[in-house]
Each structure stands twice: as structure tokens, then as C-alpha cells.
Design a protein around this motif. Structure first.
Motif, PDB file in Angstrom:
ATOM      1  N   LEU A   1       1.009  -1.025   0.072  1.00  0.00           N
ATOM      2  CA  LEU A   1      -0.143   0.177  -0.251  1.00  0.00           C
ATOM      3  C   LEU A   1       0.799   1.354   0.034  1.00  0.00           C
ATOM      4  CD1 LEU A   1      -3.072   1.325   0.342  1.00  0.00           C
ATOM      5  CD2 LEU A   1      -2.393   1.372   2.789  1.00  0.00           C
ATOM      6  N   GLU A   2       0.606   2.180  -0.866  1.00  0.00           N
ATOM      7  CA  GLU A   2       1.323   3.420  -0.992  1.00  0.00           C
ATOM      8  C   GLU A   2       0.642   4.312   0.011  1.00  0.00           C
ATOM      9  OE1 GLU A   2       4.103   3.696  -2.498  1.00  0.00           O
ATOM     10  OE2 GLU A   2       4.137   1.751  -3.341  1.00  0.00           O
ATOM     11  N   THR A   3       1.647   5.057   0.756  1.00  0.00           N
ATOM     12  CA  THR A   3       1.153   6.009   1.637  1.00  0.00           C
ATOM     13  C   THR A   3       2.010   7.265   1.739  1.00  0.00           C
ATOM     14  OG1 THR A   3       2.660   5.544   3.640  1.00  0.00           O
ATOM     15  CG2 THR A   3       0.641   4.074   3.262  1.00  0.00           C
ATOM     16  N   PRO A   4       1.423   8.319   2.340  1.00  0.00           N
ATOM     17  CA  PRO A   4       2.259   9.581   2.131  1.00  0.00           C
ATOM     18  C   PRO A   4       3.724   9.469   2.557  1.00  0.00           C
ATOM     19  CG  PRO A   4       0.033  10.127   2.990  1.00  0.00           C
ATOM     20  CD  PRO A   4       0.147   8.703   2.912  1.00  0.00           C
ATOM     21  N   ARG A   5       3.836   8.274   3.551  1.00  0.00           N
ATOM     22  CA  ARG A   5       5.270   8.435   4.124  1.00  0.00           C
ATOM     23  C   ARG A   5       5.990   7.328   3.562  1.00  0.00           C
ATOM     24  NH1 ARG A   5       3.536  10.872   9.405  1.00  0.00           N
ATOM     25  NH2 ARG A   5       1.296  10.512   9.313  1.00  0.00           N
ATOM     26  N   GLY A   6       5.627   6.325   2.707  1.00  0.00           N
ATOM     27  CA  GLY A   6       6.316   5.347   1.913  1.00  0.00           C
ATOM     28  C   GLY A   6       5.257   4.318   1.834  1.00  0.00           C
ATOM     29  N   THR A   7       6.186   3.241   1.218  1.00  0.00           N
ATOM     30  CA  THR A   7       5.087   2.086   0.898  1.00  0.00           C
ATOM     31  C   THR A   7       5.097   0.979   2.143  1.00  0.00           C
ATOM     32  OG1 THR A   7       6.150   1.945  -1.304  1.00  0.00           O
ATOM     33  CG2 THR A   7       5.223  -0.038  -0.693  1.00  0.00           C
ATOM     34  N   LEU A   8       3.955   0.715   2.615  1.00  0.00           N
ATOM     35  CA  LEU A   8       3.781  -0.355   3.600  1.00  0.00           C
ATOM     36  C   LEU A   8       3.573  -1.700   3.112  1.00  0.00           C
ATOM     37  CD1 LEU A   8       1.473   1.729   6.124  1.00  0.00           C
ATOM     38  CD2 LEU A   8       3.698   0.829   6.351  1.00  0.00           C
ATOM     39  N   HIS A   9       4.318  -2.922   3.609  1.00  0.00           N
ATOM     40  CA  HIS A   9       3.893  -4.077   3.151  1.00  0.00           C
ATOM     41  C   HIS A   9       3.200  -4.871   4.122  1.00  0.00           C
ATOM     42  CE1 HIS A   9       4.695  -8.594   2.765  1.00  0.00           C
ATOM     43  NE2 HIS A   9       4.970  -8.326   1.707  1.00  0.00           N
ATOM     44  N   PHE A  10       2.066  -5.728   3.688  1.00  0.00           N
ATOM     45  CA  PHE A  10       1.178  -6.415   4.605  1.00  0.00           C
ATOM     46  C   PHE A  10       0.703  -7.874   3.887  1.00  0.00           C
ATOM     47  CE2 PHE A  10      -1.353  -3.812   1.821  1.00  0.00           C
ATOM     48  CZ  PHE A  10      -2.816  -4.572   1.847  1.00  0.00           C
ATOM     49  N   HIS A  11       0.092  -8.506   4.693  1.00  0.00           N
ATOM     50  CA  HIS A  11      -0.539  -9.840   4.341  1.00  0.00           C
ATOM     51  C   HIS A  11      -2.211  -9.506   4.393  1.00  0.00           C
ATOM     52  CE1 HIS A  11       3.406 -11.895   3.727  1.00  0.00           C
ATOM     53  NE2 HIS A  11       3.727 -11.070   4.740  1.00  0.00           N
ATOM     54  N   GLU A  12      -2.706 -10.126   3.705  1.00  0.00           N
ATOM     55  CA  GLU A  12      -4.338 -10.339   3.600  1.00  0.00           C
ATOM     56  C   GLU A  12      -4.687 -11.660   3.300  1.00  0.00           C
ATOM     57  OE1 GLU A  12      -7.893  -7.524   1.892  1.00  0.00           O
ATOM     58  OE2 GLU A  12      -5.949  -7.178   1.066  1.00  0.00           O
TER      59      GLU A  12
END
Length: 290
Positions: free
Chosen positions: A13-24
Motif C-alpha cells: 500500500l502506498e502511503t504519504p510516508r512510504g510503501t507499507l507491506h502487509f498480508h491479507e
């Protein structure tokens, strides 16, 4: 349920502070799982084996904090960067309110989220990570061993730290240790964890009274129904820390896992999942049989 793999559940997920990685994985109402800190940790390392069970009931989201896993590296220490990243994550996915479950650092961040954004957290479950030690020495053994590894990252020191995280060291298979070693010794991973655990932070932990008022004030602001869980033999956040949380969180319950260290979701996997799901699904109609 179909086998859930690291790559198959991985998302960014692209956010204002950088790319976050996650599992779904899974359908239904959302549930957020927040991992702890330490060498080689990630959302998958903490909760990958629990994901299939939670995904049977929830759209389960397992986030990598900034500075951990493959989320963006942070300029500040990872603890300071974690809460803003969680808010960015929920905003980016369009999630207003959900239950949050956190281990250690993840429990601390989940508690701060509940205290500062009470409209975002419907239920809170922590595995260690909150409260204040009343009788145990500070800093605890597990944190001392963690800083020793960070200062001089050898395989032997990693094993010594991992042994302090569990009651039964038999669960520390060669495969498990090697996985953490490969991740923990990446230069960027070491750089980020050193921002959080170092000799200066160790000295600060030796003065728990200095942060007591702030910690208690935060606990009193948590309005969400809360289940605090601890391993009876936790050598990172000792069990006596739970007494403060029990006293000051308004709607708080406590579950203690016997013969268990800091990683209840790993060491007491089946029991932990049963306890957590029972609490998360308590208000379901009709009642859910586990």
C-alpha cells in the motif's frame, strides 16, 4: 482452507510516508494483527502460522511496521514511526473501525491507537507489551540479550536472545533460527532495529518511574473492550506488568498462558487462537462454536 503462503497473501500500500507491506487473507469484517520488535521480525514471522485460523472469520490484515519486514525504512526509531503508519494504513484501505491484536511492540502500538483514536478500535487484544513492571527488574533479561545481539550480531547471540523469548526452547528449530538469522543480519534491518534497541534505550528502560505517569495516563484513555494476555514465564515483558494494565484499562480482562514465554501466538498456538477468537467473536449472534 486453501494454504496461505507468504507470496500469495503479500500486498503493498502506498502511503504519504512510504510503501507499507502487509498480508491479507479471508473475508468478513476486518481484523488487524501487529507484530513485535526484535531481530528478523515481521508480520509474517509473528503471525504467519495463525493467519489461516483468523482468516476463517475475518478479513485478516498483518502489517509490517516501518523498519521491519519489507515496509519502508524510517528516519526516526521504529516505535515512533509505527502509530502514524497504522493510521495511514487504515486510511489507505478505507477502514474506519476494527479489532486490533498486537504482540509486544505491536501490543503497545495497538494500545496507543486505542487511546488516541478510540473511534478506530472496536476491541483490543495484547500479547505482553503493555503495563509497567512492579516487581521485576528493568530492563528485563530478554531486552538485555536483544541489545547484546544488536551491538554484536553473532549467531550465538541471536540464539541466546531467541531462547529468552520462549519457555520451551525445543520450538526453536534450526529452520526457525536460520529464518530469523537471514532476516536479522540484513544491513538495512540491523540499521533500523539499532534505532530502537541500543545502549541508550537500555539505560532509559532502567528508569521505569520516569515513564510511569505517561504510561498510566495512556491506559486510562483506552475505552475499547480489552483482553490482555501474557505468558506466565515471559522474560521480556514480565507478568507483573499486567497488573497495572488490569487496574487502569476500564474494560479489561486477563488471560495467562502457563509454561509460555513472550511468543504466545507461536508457543501456545492452538490455545492462543482459541482464546483470541472466543474474545473477538463473543458478541456474534448466534453464538459461534469453536
Amino acid at each position: 482452507m486453501t494454504e496461505l503462503t507468504y507470496d500469495g497473501t503479500g500486498r503493498t500500500l502506498e502511503t504519504p510516508r512510504g510503501t507499507l507491506h502487509f498480508h491479507e487473507a479471508g473475508d468478513g469484517p476486518p481484523l488487524l494483527l501487529l507484530h513485535g520488535s526484535g531481530p528478523g521480525v515481521s508480520g509474517w514471522a509473528n503471525f504467519g502460522n495463525n493467519l489461516p485460523v483468523f482468516a476463517e472469520h475475518f478479513r485478516t490484515l498483518v502489517l509490517d511496521f516501518p523498519g521491519f519486514g519489507t515496509s519502508y525504512s524510517c528516519d526516526s526509531d521504529p516505535m515512533s514511526a509505527a502509530l502514524p503508519a497504522v493510521v495511514d494504513f487504515l486510511d489507505g484501505l478505507g477502514i474506519d473501525r476494527l479489532p486490533v491484536l498486537g504482540n509486544s511492540m505491536g501490543g503497545a502500538i495497538a494500545a496507543r491507537l486505542a487511546a488516541t483514536h478510540p473511534d478506530r478500535v472496536s476491541r483490543l487484544i495484547t500479547i505482553g507489551g503493555i503495563g509497567l513492571p512492579l516487581f521485576s527488574p528493568s530492563p528485563p533479561e530478554g531486552i538485555k540479550l536483544l541489545v547484546q545481539f544488536v551491538e554484536d550480531p553473532t549467531h550465538e547471540r541471536l540464539v541466546a536472545w531467541m531462547e529468552s523469548m520462549v519457555y520451551d526452547t525445543g520450538i526453536l528449530t534450526d529452520e526457525f533460527v536460520d529464518m530469523r538469522w537471514r532476516t536479522a543480519t540484513k544491513p538495512e534491518a540491523l540499521a533500523d532495529v539499532r534505532k530502537l534497541f541500543n545502549l541508550q534505550s537500555l539505560a532509559a528502560m532502567g528508569k521505569p518511574a520516569a515513564r510511569a505517569a505517561e504510561a498510566i495516563g495512556m491506559l486510562t484513555r483506552i475505552q475499547a473492550p480489552t483482553l490482555v494476555t501474557f505468558g506466565r514465564d515471559d522474560r521480556v515483558t514480565p507478568l507483573d506488568s499486567s497488573l497495572v494494565a488490569m487496574r487502569y484499562i476500564k474494560r479489561c480482562e486477563l488471560h495467562v498462558f502457563h509454561d509460555c514465554g513472550h511468543w504466545a501466538m507461536i508457543e501456545r498456538k492452538d490455545e492462543f487462537e482459541n482464546v483470541a477468537l472466543s474474545y473477538l467473536l463473543r458478541d456474534s449472534k448466534p453464538a459461534v462454536r469453536l
